[in-house]
Write a protein that holds these residues in place. Structure first.
Motif, mmCIF file in Angstrom:
data_model
loop_
_atom_site.group_PDB
_atom_site.id
_atom_site.type_symbol
_atom_site.label_atom_id
_atom_site.label_comp_id
_atom_site.label_asym_id
_atom_site.label_seq_id
_atom_site.Cartn_x
_atom_site.Cartn_y
_atom_site.Cartn_z
ATOM 1 N N ARG A 70 -7.917 -0.747 4.087
ATOM 2 C CA ARG A 70 -6.838 -0.319 4.989
ATOM 3 C C ARG A 70 -5.559 -1.110 4.737
ATOM 4 N N MET A 71 -5.704 -2.397 4.484
ATOM 5 C CA MET A 71 -4.528 -3.221 4.209
ATOM 6 C C MET A 71 -3.883 -2.826 2.889
ATOM 7 N N THR A 72 -4.694 -2.562 1.877
ATOM 8 C CA THR A 72 -4.156 -2.129 0.586
ATOM 9 C C THR A 72 -3.432 -0.793 0.733
ATOM 10 N N ALA A 73 -4.036 0.133 1.462
ATOM 11 C CA ALA A 73 -3.408 1.443 1.670
ATOM 12 C C ALA A 73 -2.059 1.301 2.385
ATOM 13 N N ALA A 74 -1.955 0.344 3.298
ATOM 14 C CA ALA A 74 -0.701 0.150 4.037
ATOM 15 C C ALA A 74 0.420 -0.365 3.150
ATOM 16 N N THR A 75 0.076 -0.979 2.041
ATOM 17 C CA THR A 75 1.112 -1.515 1.150
ATOM 18 C C THR A 75 1.342 -0.640 -0.081
ATOM 19 N N GLU A 76 0.625 0.461 -0.186
ATOM 20 C CA GLU A 76 0.820 1.393 -1.296
ATOM 21 C C GLU A 76 1.815 2.465 -0.862
ATOM 22 N N HIS A 77 3.041 2.307 -1.270
ATOM 23 C CA HIS A 77 4.118 3.207 -0.880
ATOM 24 C C HIS A 77 5.162 3.218 -1.983
ATOM 25 N N ASP A 78 6.165 4.060 -1.814
ATOM 26 C CA ASP A 78 7.193 4.202 -2.841
ATOM 27 C C ASP A 78 8.474 3.442 -2.522
ATOM 28 N N VAL A 79 8.457 2.623 -1.481
ATOM 29 C CA VAL A 79 9.661 1.871 -1.125
ATOM 30 C C VAL A 79 9.755 0.681 -2.083
ATOM 31 N N PRO A 80 10.826 0.582 -2.860
ATOM 32 C CA PRO A 80 10.897 -0.476 -3.880
ATOM 33 C C PRO A 80 11.483 -1.792 -3.358
ATOM 34 N N GLY A 81 11.313 -2.815 -4.176
ATOM 35 C CA GLY A 81 12.018 -4.079 -4.024
ATOM 36 C C GLY A 81 11.857 -4.791 -2.696
ATOM 37 N N VAL A 82 12.948 -5.424 -2.282
ATOM 38 C CA VAL A 82 12.947 -6.216 -1.050
ATOM 39 C C VAL A 82 12.672 -5.322 0.156
ATOM 40 N N ASP A 83 13.227 -4.112 0.147
ATOM 41 C CA ASP A 83 12.943 -3.173 1.240
ATOM 42 C C ASP A 83 11.447 -2.862 1.285
ATOM 43 N N GLY A 84 10.828 -2.774 0.115
ATOM 44 C CA GLY A 84 9.396 -2.522 0.038
ATOM 45 C C GLY A 84 8.569 -3.673 0.585
ATOM 46 N N VAL A 85 9.040 -4.888 0.349
ATOM 47 C CA VAL A 85 8.360 -6.062 0.914
ATOM 48 C C VAL A 85 8.421 -5.997 2.436
ATOM 49 N N GLU A 86 9.608 -5.747 2.951
ATOM 50 C CA GLU A 86 9.766 -5.659 4.409
ATOM 51 C C GLU A 86 8.905 -4.531 4.980
ATOM 52 N N TYR A 87 8.947 -3.388 4.330
ATOM 53 C CA TYR A 87 8.155 -2.242 4.790
ATOM 54 C C TYR A 87 6.666 -2.586 4.794
ATOM 55 N N SER A 88 6.193 -3.219 3.728
ATOM 56 C CA SER A 88 4.774 -3.589 3.622
ATOM 57 C C SER A 88 4.360 -4.528 4.750
ATOM 58 N N LEU A 89 5.149 -5.547 4.992
ATOM 59 C CA LEU A 89 4.777 -6.545 6.006
ATOM 60 C C LEU A 89 4.836 -5.961 7.416
#
Length: 197
Positions: A70-89
């Motif tokens: 579930r945690m891996t699925a939550a961080t698998e997205h197409d948002v790149p870079g720093v925005d992607g880090v923020e989105y993942s967390l």
């Protein structure tokens, strides 16, 4: 539900047992959780539990695996870079707050590594790998200064996340983690040096 196919019923029963186990282990811990408590919480018979999980270790390992998925699925997205880090967390913080399975998996990963024969720090390492990938991408696209050590930055962000997670789990059973991460991330991400003009 008497006409429900056996396989579908077995899948639902297993999901019920996983959720009941997760709620109990997240609240009470692995040692204090017994088969009897889980089957009582699930409203099922001990034999049903034994059909799906022959040992308490099986339950614990299943919860850890499910939490990691579930945690891996939550961080698998197409948002790149720093925005992607923020989105993942942010996604992970919301997942911890809403999912007993994830809270139980994190607790088991922290408290029962030897008992369950788990790799120590695996949830942290999985997140570190993903955050590092996103920051390398940000570095390559020129989002952040070349002076930034993306590996050190990734470690710092993961440390902050899991530190906030531990505090939140201790104080509010994870309920306030989204607010904690929401307060911390803008401060941390704003301090990442931009590329030189």
């Amino acid at each position: 539900m008497p006409n429900m196919p056996k396989q579908e019923r077995a899948i639902r029963t297993r999901a019920t047992l996983i959720e009941a186990s997760a709620v109990r282990i997240a609240a009470d811990g692995y040692v204090a959780t017994t088969y009897a408590k889980i089957v009582s919480d699930a409203g099922l018979a001990v034999g049903t539990m034994l059909f799906h999980f022959q040992t308490k270790q099986d339950i614990g390992r299943t919860l850890v695996e499910e939490a990691e998925q579930r945690m891996t699925a939550a961080t698998e997205h197409d948002v790149p870079g720093v925005d992607g880090v923020e989105y993942s967390l942010v996604q992970l913080a919301e997942l911890v707050a809403s999912s007993a399975v994830v809270r139980a998996g994190l607790r088991l990963s922290a408290e029962n590594v030897a008992t369950l024969e788990l790799q120590a720090g695996r949830p942290q390492l999985l997140l570190l790998e993903r955050v590092t990938q996103l920051l390398i991408g940000a570095h390559q696209r020129g989002e952040i200064s070349t002076a930034v050590d993306v590996y050190t930055l990734a470690e710092a962000l993961v440390e902050v996340f899991f530190g906030a997670c531990a505090l939140s789990l201790a104080l509010s059973a994870g309920a306030d983690l989204p607010a904690r991460i929401g307060r911390a991330l803008p401060v941390l991400l704003a301090r990442i040096p931009a590329p030189a003009a």
